[in-house]
Scaffold this motif. Structure first.
Motif, PDB file in Angstrom:
ATOM      1  N   GLU A 167       0.831  -1.205   0.000  1.00  0.00           N
ATOM      2  CA  GLU A 167       0.000   0.000   0.000  1.00  0.00           C
ATOM      3  C   GLU A 167       0.868   1.257   0.000  1.00  0.00           C
ATOM      4  O   GLU A 167       0.568   2.223  -0.707  1.00  0.00           O
ATOM      5  CB  GLU A 167      -0.921   0.000   1.227  1.00  0.00           C
ATOM      6  N   LEU A 168       1.937   1.241   0.798  1.00  0.00           N
ATOM      7  CA  LEU A 168       2.805   2.422   0.870  1.00  0.00           C
ATOM      8  C   LEU A 168       3.498   2.679  -0.462  1.00  0.00           C
ATOM      9  O   LEU A 168       3.544   3.824  -0.946  1.00  0.00           O
ATOM     10  CB  LEU A 168       3.841   2.237   1.971  1.00  0.00           C
ATOM     11  N   LEU A 169       4.038   1.639  -1.079  1.00  0.00           N
ATOM     12  CA  LEU A 169       4.726   1.804  -2.357  1.00  0.00           C
ATOM     13  C   LEU A 169       3.784   2.309  -3.440  1.00  0.00           C
ATOM     14  O   LEU A 169       4.132   3.207  -4.225  1.00  0.00           O
ATOM     15  CB  LEU A 169       5.357   0.474  -2.785  1.00  0.00           C
ATOM     16  N   ALA A 170       2.567   1.735  -3.493  1.00  0.00           N
ATOM     17  CA  ALA A 170       1.611   2.146  -4.523  1.00  0.00           C
ATOM     18  C   ALA A 170       1.164   3.586  -4.321  1.00  0.00           C
ATOM     19  O   ALA A 170       1.103   4.383  -5.277  1.00  0.00           O
ATOM     20  CB  ALA A 170       0.397   1.209  -4.506  1.00  0.00           C
ATOM     21  N   ALA A 171       0.855   3.952  -3.065  1.00  0.00           N
ATOM     22  CA  ALA A 171       0.394   5.311  -2.787  1.00  0.00           C
ATOM     23  C   ALA A 171       1.502   6.333  -3.028  1.00  0.00           C
ATOM     24  O   ALA A 171       1.250   7.435  -3.535  1.00  0.00           O
ATOM     25  CB  ALA A 171      -0.115   5.410  -1.345  1.00  0.00           C
ATOM     26  N   ARG A 172       2.736   5.981  -2.680  1.00  0.00           N
ATOM     27  CA  ARG A 172       3.862   6.896  -2.919  1.00  0.00           C
ATOM     28  C   ARG A 172       4.068   7.115  -4.417  1.00  0.00           C
ATOM     29  O   ARG A 172       4.346   8.240  -4.857  1.00  0.00           O
ATOM     30  CB  ARG A 172       5.143   6.319  -2.308  1.00  0.00           C
ATOM     31  N   PHE A 173       3.939   6.052  -5.196  1.00  0.00           N
ATOM     32  CA  PHE A 173       4.105   6.197  -6.640  1.00  0.00           C
ATOM     33  C   PHE A 173       3.040   7.120  -7.217  1.00  0.00           C
ATOM     34  O   PHE A 173       3.341   8.033  -8.006  1.00  0.00           O
ATOM     35  CB  PHE A 173       4.037   4.827  -7.316  1.00  0.00           C
ATOM     36  N   LEU A 174       1.788   6.939  -6.826  1.00  0.00           N
ATOM     37  CA  LEU A 174       0.691   7.756  -7.358  1.00  0.00           C
ATOM     38  C   LEU A 174       0.787   9.196  -6.864  1.00  0.00           C
ATOM     39  O   LEU A 174       0.456  10.134  -7.602  1.00  0.00           O
ATOM     40  CB  LEU A 174      -0.652   7.132  -6.965  1.00  0.00           C
ATOM     41  N   ALA A 175       1.239   9.385  -5.629  1.00  0.00           N
ATOM     42  CA  ALA A 175       1.449  10.750  -5.132  1.00  0.00           C
ATOM     43  C   ALA A 175       2.551  11.437  -5.929  1.00  0.00           C
ATOM     44  O   ALA A 175       2.441  12.616  -6.290  1.00  0.00           O
ATOM     45  CB  ALA A 175       1.803  10.719  -3.645  1.00  0.00           C
ATOM     46  N   GLY A 176       3.615  10.687  -6.214  1.00  0.00           N
ATOM     47  CA  GLY A 176       4.710  11.253  -6.999  1.00  0.00           C
ATOM     48  C   GLY A 176       4.288  11.619  -8.405  1.00  0.00           C
ATOM     49  O   GLY A 176       4.782  12.593  -8.980  1.00  0.00           O
ATOM     50  N   PHE A 177       3.355  10.849  -8.969  1.00  0.00           N
ATOM     51  CA  PHE A 177       2.857  11.160 -10.307  1.00  0.00           C
ATOM     52  C   PHE A 177       2.198  12.538 -10.321  1.00  0.00           C
ATOM     53  O   PHE A 177       2.431  13.348 -11.222  1.00  0.00           O
ATOM     54  CB  PHE A 177       1.852  10.089 -10.743  1.00  0.00           C
ATOM     55  N   GLY A 178       1.389  12.825  -9.302  1.00  0.00           N
ATOM     56  CA  GLY A 178       0.756  14.147  -9.234  1.00  0.00           C
ATOM     57  C   GLY A 178       1.757  15.241  -8.913  1.00  0.00           C
ATOM     58  O   GLY A 178       1.685  16.342  -9.460  1.00  0.00           O
ATOM     59  N   ALA A 179       2.708  14.931  -8.034  1.00  0.00           N
ATOM     60  CA  ALA A 179       3.707  15.933  -7.651  1.00  0.00           C
ATOM     61  C   ALA A 179       4.612  16.308  -8.812  1.00  0.00           C
ATOM     62  O   ALA A 179       5.175  17.407  -8.847  1.00  0.00           O
ATOM     63  CB  ALA A 179       4.542  15.406  -6.486  1.00  0.00           C
ATOM     64  N   SER A 180       4.751  15.400  -9.772  1.00  0.00           N
ATOM     65  CA  SER A 180       5.687  15.625 -10.876  1.00  0.00           C
ATOM     66  C   SER A 180       5.298  16.795 -11.765  1.00  0.00           C
ATOM     67  O   SER A 180       6.106  17.250 -12.579  1.00  0.00           O
ATOM     68  CB  SER A 180       5.797  14.365 -11.727  1.00  0.00           C
ATOM     69  N   ALA A 181       4.073  17.293 -11.633  1.00  0.00           N
ATOM     70  CA  ALA A 181       3.638  18.415 -12.476  1.00  0.00           C
ATOM     71  C   ALA A 181       4.550  19.618 -12.321  1.00  0.00           C
ATOM     72  O   ALA A 181       4.750  20.377 -13.280  1.00  0.00           O
ATOM     73  CB  ALA A 181       2.198  18.801 -12.128  1.00  0.00           C
ATOM     74  N   ILE A 182       5.125  19.781 -11.137  1.00  0.00           N
ATOM     75  CA  ILE A 182       5.948  20.961 -10.905  1.00  0.00           C
ATOM     76  C   ILE A 182       7.175  20.961 -11.816  1.00  0.00           C
ATOM     77  O   ILE A 182       7.665  22.017 -12.237  1.00  0.00           O
ATOM     78  CB  ILE A 182       6.375  21.032  -9.422  1.00  0.00           C
TER      79      ILE A 182
END
Length: 489
Positions: free
Chosen positions: A138-153
């Motif tokens: 769960e942690l790995l999957a959520a971190r990956f998806l959070a990073g996908f959104g954060a990458s917009a910057i």
């Protein structure tokens, strides 16, 4: 095909200015609409947009490093190995390799504003989920998806700066824009150290989610659309609506004439990889920034561990040493910005008022020299367990050099691809994030085998071979490479 690498747009070999008749139905910034051109906005409005983006980037980048002091605690609670716990931090960076490949082109189709707000919300949701993870999957999957959104910057930063600032203001705008996000990379481990000692590691994610919510609310009224084609397209739509005359159009409409929406979208989504595969300028910038970014995250992921194991400091105190990394980057950004503009304007005057992107390149050289020096000082001071201030000075010097070189190279790419800056940024970010993900994974093995002295010396020798020749290569061959580059449309 359309050429736009800092030159006049060409459609099927014909300049757009020649193929488009000068009529009152062409909506452009040269037809009485100069006031809506982001490059002609009042300085206060430009700085407002730049500041909103900068503040938004602070939290997204801080979350990439805030886990560093808590890795051992998280590994114990979620039954993870050392490598798996490091991957939980690095997978966020892996996501930032792929996110910009989609987000950058979308911002060039639909505009910067909707993309910024949508990714802000996406990042918030998945960062909250990280705090509720009860197993490593769960942690790995959520971190990956959070990073996908954060990458917009990473995609929007260069794009927005290219939208609103002119080349002669590139250094100062980059320096001030980077000021707050650079704080995030260093503040993250410091804050994470105190959180994990004072409460549960889950508050690492919950506290940053609260901050993200505040930033979302604050960004909505203060971030304006900066993408010129989107602004003109909306203006043309408005004119068609209020006049009832369908003849109003923009230059982008001519480029997309006879093309379906799906063709335009697929062409845009493929642009970052086309730039990375077929544009030498982007390839050089991507490789240089990837190497520097990999080293940065290698240092970030092991810095706290160095002081805990070799200097026997507590987790919270070890995190304070990240201040040296922060200072190196911030001082580098704030010195490089004004100096870059000074050099650029001086060389432009000497060239009779004709500017070139290559006028940003000279500042890459001092950065290339200081980077290996910082690696040598940091590595051998740590190896011999010298006074901690010497280690911190080496780390600060390393980040100072990398910041100067990286900032000058970023300005060069922004000016080389004025119409597709976000896609060019996404292309380089792909390699940067891959090395940021990969370098920390081999760092423990490298330092165990070679020690900090020879381990960092190995990186320093690589830096000498890669970064020092690069400014000379770009200065000599950059104009020819840009002239021969295929269309980025």
């Amino acid at each position: 095909m359309a050429e736009d690498n800092g030159r006049e747009k060409v459609v099927d070999g014909v300049p757009v200015s020649a193929s488009i008749p000068a009529d009152p139905f062409l909506v452009s910034f040269s037809t009485g609409l100069e006031y809506i051109n982001p490059k002609d906005w009042p300085a206060r409005k430009k700085w407002l947009v730049t500041s909103v983006l900068s503040v938004t980037g602070f939290n997204r980048i801080m979350v990439s490093t805030i886990m560093a002091p808590a890795l051992s605690t998280i590994a114990q609670e979620l039954h993870m190995s050392g490598t798996e716990s490091v991957m939980a931090m690095s997978v966020y960076l892996l996501a930032t390799a792929f996110g910009p490949l989609v987000i950058g082109p979308l911002s060039e189709v639909y505009g910067r504003k909707p993309v910024l707000h949508a990714t802000n919300i996406w990042f918030l949701v998945w960062n909250i989920v990280c705090g509720f993870a009860h197993n490593k999957g769960e942690l790995l999957a959520a971190r990956f998806l959070a990073g996908f959104g954060a990458s917009a910057i990473y995609a929007l930063g260069g794009g927005v700066l290219g939208d609103v600032w002119r080349p002669e203001q590139r250094g100062r705008s980059l320096g001030l824009y980077l000021l707050i996000p650079l704080l995030g990379a260093a503040v993250g481990p410091i804050l994470g150290g105190f959180i994990v000692e004072g409460t549960t590691w889950r508050w690492i994610f919950w506290s940053t989610s609260i901050l993200q919510g505040v930033m979302i609310v604050g960004s909505i009224p203060f971030f304006f659309e900066t993408h010129a084609p989107t602004i003109l397209r909306k203006k043309a739509e408005h004119l068609r609506k209020i006049t009832g005359d369908p003849r109003y159009y923009t230059e982008e409409d001519v480029l997309a004439l006879g093309r379906s929406v799906s063709w335009v979208l697929m062409r845009s989504l493929s642009r970052p990889m086309r730039l990375l595969l077929f544009h030498p300028i982007v390839q050089v910038q991507a490789c240089l920034s990837a190497f520097s970014y990999g080293i940065l995250y290698l240092v970030l992921s092991t810095f706290s561990d160095l002081y805990i194991k070799q200097y026997h400091e507590s987790t919270s105190i070890s995190g304070l040493h990240y201040i040296s990394i922060c200072l190196g980057e911030i001082v580098g950004a704030e010195i490089c910005g004004p100096l870059m503009d000074f050099v650029f304007n001086r060389m432009t005057r000497r060239a009779g008022g004709v500017s070139k992107p290559e006028f940003h390149v000279p500042l890459m050289l001092p950065g290339a020299i200081l980077t290996p020096i910082g690696l040598f000082v940091y590595g051998w001071a740590a190896q011999r367990q010298m006074q901690w201030i010497v280690v911190d000075i080496g780390a600060a010097l390393l980040c100072f050099g990398m910041q100067i070189g990286g900032q000058a190279m970023q300005a060069y790419v922004i000016d080389s691809y004025p119409n597709h800056t976000s896609s060019a940024s996404a292309a380089s970010q792909f390699l940067r994030s891959m090395t940021a993900f990969g370098f920390p994974l081999f760092a423990p093995t490298m330092y165990t085998a070679l020690g900090y002295g020879w381990g960092n010396s190995l990186l320093a020798f690589c830096a000498i071979l890669i970064t020092i020749p690069a400014p000379f290569f770009i200065w000599l061959y950059g104009p020819k490479l840009r002239a021969r580059a295929p269309s980025s449309y």
